[in-house]
Motif scaffolding. Sequence first.
Motif, mmCIF file in Angstrom:
data_model
loop_
_atom_site.group_PDB
_atom_site.id
_atom_site.type_symbol
_atom_site.label_atom_id
_atom_site.label_comp_id
_atom_site.label_asym_id
_atom_site.label_seq_id
_atom_site.Cartn_x
_atom_site.Cartn_y
_atom_site.Cartn_z
ATOM 1 N N UNK A 182 0.817 -1.227 -0.010
ATOM 2 C CA UNK A 182 -0.167 -0.061 -0.008
ATOM 3 C C UNK A 182 0.937 1.329 0.063
ATOM 4 N N UNK A 183 1.888 1.197 0.855
ATOM 5 C CA UNK A 183 3.029 2.253 0.770
ATOM 6 C C UNK A 183 3.693 2.649 -0.402
ATOM 7 N N UNK A 184 3.781 1.621 -1.018
ATOM 8 C CA UNK A 184 4.548 1.865 -2.386
ATOM 9 C C UNK A 184 3.680 2.631 -3.404
ATOM 10 N N UNK A 185 2.258 1.944 -3.315
ATOM 11 C CA UNK A 185 1.042 2.359 -4.210
ATOM 12 C C UNK A 185 0.836 3.896 -3.933
ATOM 13 N N UNK A 186 0.842 4.200 -2.718
ATOM 14 C CA UNK A 186 0.514 5.420 -2.279
ATOM 15 C C UNK A 186 1.520 6.580 -2.670
ATOM 16 N N UNK A 187 2.896 6.019 -2.489
ATOM 17 C CA UNK A 187 3.942 6.938 -3.089
ATOM 18 C C UNK A 187 3.940 7.051 -4.428
ATOM 19 N N UNK A 188 3.878 6.244 -5.271
ATOM 20 C CA UNK A 188 3.712 6.241 -6.516
ATOM 21 C C UNK A 188 2.472 7.111 -7.003
ATOM 22 N N UNK A 189 1.453 7.181 -6.308
ATOM 23 C CA UNK A 189 0.512 8.107 -6.567
ATOM 24 C C UNK A 189 1.001 9.501 -6.285
ATOM 25 N N UNK A 190 1.450 9.811 -5.374
ATOM 26 C CA UNK A 190 2.019 11.017 -4.929
ATOM 27 C C UNK A 190 3.096 11.818 -5.764
ATOM 28 N N UNK A 191 3.982 10.628 -6.613
ATOM 29 C CA UNK A 191 4.914 11.107 -7.642
ATOM 30 C C UNK A 191 4.145 11.604 -8.601
ATOM 31 N N UNK A 192 2.994 10.807 -9.201
ATOM 32 C CA UNK A 192 2.157 11.127 -10.236
ATOM 33 C C UNK A 192 1.559 12.238 -10.221
ATOM 34 N N UNK A 193 0.888 12.630 -8.897
ATOM 35 C CA UNK A 193 0.036 13.902 -8.940
ATOM 36 C C UNK A 193 0.920 15.096 -8.728
#
Length: 234
Positions: A182-193
């Motif tokens: 979940x952490x990896x997914x949330x961090x990736x979302x942060x990068x994209x946004x």
Amino acid sequence: MERVANDGLICIHEENNKSSIVEINCETDFAAKNLEFLNFSENLSKLCFEAKGDFNNLKKKIMKDGNSVNDNIIKLISKIGEKITIRRCNFFDNSKYINFSYVHATLKENIGKLGVVVCIKSTKFNQQIKDFGHKLAMHIGASNPLTIEVSQLDKKILEKENEIISEELKNSGKSDNIIEKISRGKLEKFKQENTLINQIWIMDPKKKVKDVIAELGKENSVTIKDFVRYKVGE
């Protein structure tokens, strides 16, 4: 208690594909709309352009009345009764690239509460590129990206965001493996946004900025080289 100047104006000045941007702060919106403050800011913007965004040089510049910027700030403080400071400035001098700007909540031409300058490299300079450049400046104003690409994100910002995510998930009751996923997914979302080319294009939510660039690239090679976004007090 120290007085805080977190209101004010953003000013942009443009000539011959060169652009300057400066933020000048006061304490209240009422003072920011004061005619003397507006006139001072407009003059300061032109001087910022002449100083090529050099902060220290700008403060020493001589204004229309023959006084230095520093001296006139002191005079304005005594007249308006508020703390006044120049917070930051920048300059774009591009012979090979094209500058576009956007000012939001304008009080006078190129003076408002939020300002953007974005620099684009293009093989052609046609109406299509002009439209894209102006829309991109508006997009940056609305979407507030941190950088153009993921590789440019500050590692400290990513580490801090990861800490926040981990803290949120710490008491979730989920297994370590699930938390890590979940952490990896949330961090990736942060990068994209928070990276410009990966953001959802405000003009069409079905596309990302990089998709629009790819479409333009069928007839024209387009690259975003640099940008700056100033919002008063941010």
